[in-house]
Motif scaffolding. Structure first.
Motif: not given
Lengths: 201, 201, 201
Positions: A141, A146, C26, C138, C140
């Protein structure tokens, strides 16, 4: 060679190193490392030029970008131990790269009569999309989503740049002031562990 | 129908099959499989045309690409068992596809007066980016970054193609020689388990 | 303000919310959430405009998209609990967004004399690519490849739209009929748990 062009090549060089280090972290081979370094270095600017309809994209009409990237990958392979110890210097250059890329993106957008708010988005894309693509390719990610607050530094720097431009400050002076502001902002955030709120369920 | 166009459609067909098989591996549904096959087949050429500012992109102005891709997906669904056993034949066609895509990319770039070194990068993008996008969508680290040496085969083939072009070899002869060279190079690498060094920390 | 433009902004707003919710899932920070919401909302249309060579891309020349997206992200942050309970309403708007994006994509392609089959692909790209990029960022496998049948709804809706257009039905009537058809199709699929076959090894 103009100042902004020189800084652009330095930013490209440092981004290539950061991409190559990411690739090494995932045990990619020499090609994977070159490719990741390449994409990291040119990804943001390419996406910016595509969205602005600004053809040909910057690196396809100027061989220096490829040379600088190749140099970055080779240097990383040869001196990886040393580079890992130079983290502070790398961090400084990385932030310079981000700052310069932000401003190049804004300048290009403004020159095409894009609204200033969207020009800042274009500056942001130039600065961060290379890293976003790097992390996506390496199956992470994106880091910028983040931990790092540097996207905010780009936006703050971009606002300052537009404000000084509006005040008709000389463009080289403006460039240096803005980049230094971005570096200081980022250092302050790291020093005081400032981060953005996280949306929780 | 020119030779290169025929080989382009064959390459597109085989790439669609490879994308569909990847999707099957991840238990995607029929649409996911079609979509992955489609993106794998057109991804590299689309990215090449975008970067070169070459509009409209190839597949949007020629229905044959869509037809060939749809055929590839249907064939994979109907005869998946048989296709899995044809791995050697598939591998051959896949390598043909890669070789042809490399050369089409180089030719398009050269025709736009791009520097030869960057033209080879465009050839490489044409050949490998479909697979890179396929692996990214399927949430894998791109195969080409880890196991396959075929990126190097593209680069070697691209250099040979440019060299023969410089010697004014007939373009169809050049195409065949280059593609055969790419196939042999890849087979030799697999036979002798040649691979690129990995950057370790 | 035309009906289609109003619906386009509504679709953009809802897509921004869906991207922000994904990011929250997330544990991305405020910037990651904004960025994901932004990419989700503009990704499909941007890719469509790039492939069609339709510059400048829609959102770069109209500030309203950025405003609507920013509003969507802020609303999600402030009222996340309420939004989670409004799932049915959200689902309805999401499907409206998909339907409208499909038709805008088809209209743009047709106006550039693209073949109708490829125009439907462009409609599909407009509708689903934002979500595909969101899921890829993300980390996925795109949702649309696994659970949702809405891609098929887009294609069915696209075919109906082209058919009614061929019959020279008034374009606003056609828009409403098609979007309602897409909503009903999707609801029926969910009610009766219809899904596409999966390719198994």
């Amino acid at each position: 060679m103009s100042v902004i062009y020189a800084l652009d090549l330095i930013g490209t060089f440092v981004f290539a190193i950061s991409g190559t280090l990411s690739a090494a972290n995932k045990k990619l081979d020499l090609f994977g490392a070159f490719f990741t370094g390449f994409i990291t270095a040119i990804g943001g600017g390419t996406l910016r030029d595509l969205i602005l309809g600004n053809f040909p994209v910057a690196w396809i009409s100027d061989l220096n970008y490829l040379l600088v990237i190749t140099l970055g990958v080779i240097v990383t392979f040869l001196f990886k131990g040393m580079i890992m110890q130079l983290k502070k210097t790398l961090f400084l250059f990385d932030t310079i790269g981000i700052g310069v890329f932000t401003i190049i993106g804004i300048e290009k957008a403004i020159s095409l009569s894009i609204h200033p708010a969207l020009a800042i988005i274009m500056g942001l894309f130039s600065a961060v999309m290379g890293g976003v693509i790097r992390d996506t390719l390496c199956n992470d990610i994106p880091l910028i989503f983040r931990k790092e607050i540097y996207a905010v530094a780009c936006i703050v720097g971009g606002l300052l740049f537009l404000f000084l431009k509006y005040l008709q400050v000389d463009s080289t002076v403006n460039l240096f002031v803005t980049v230094i502001c971005i570096i200081v902002f980022r250092l302050v955030c790291i020093r005081y562990k400032l981060s953005l709120p996280v949306l929780k369920y």
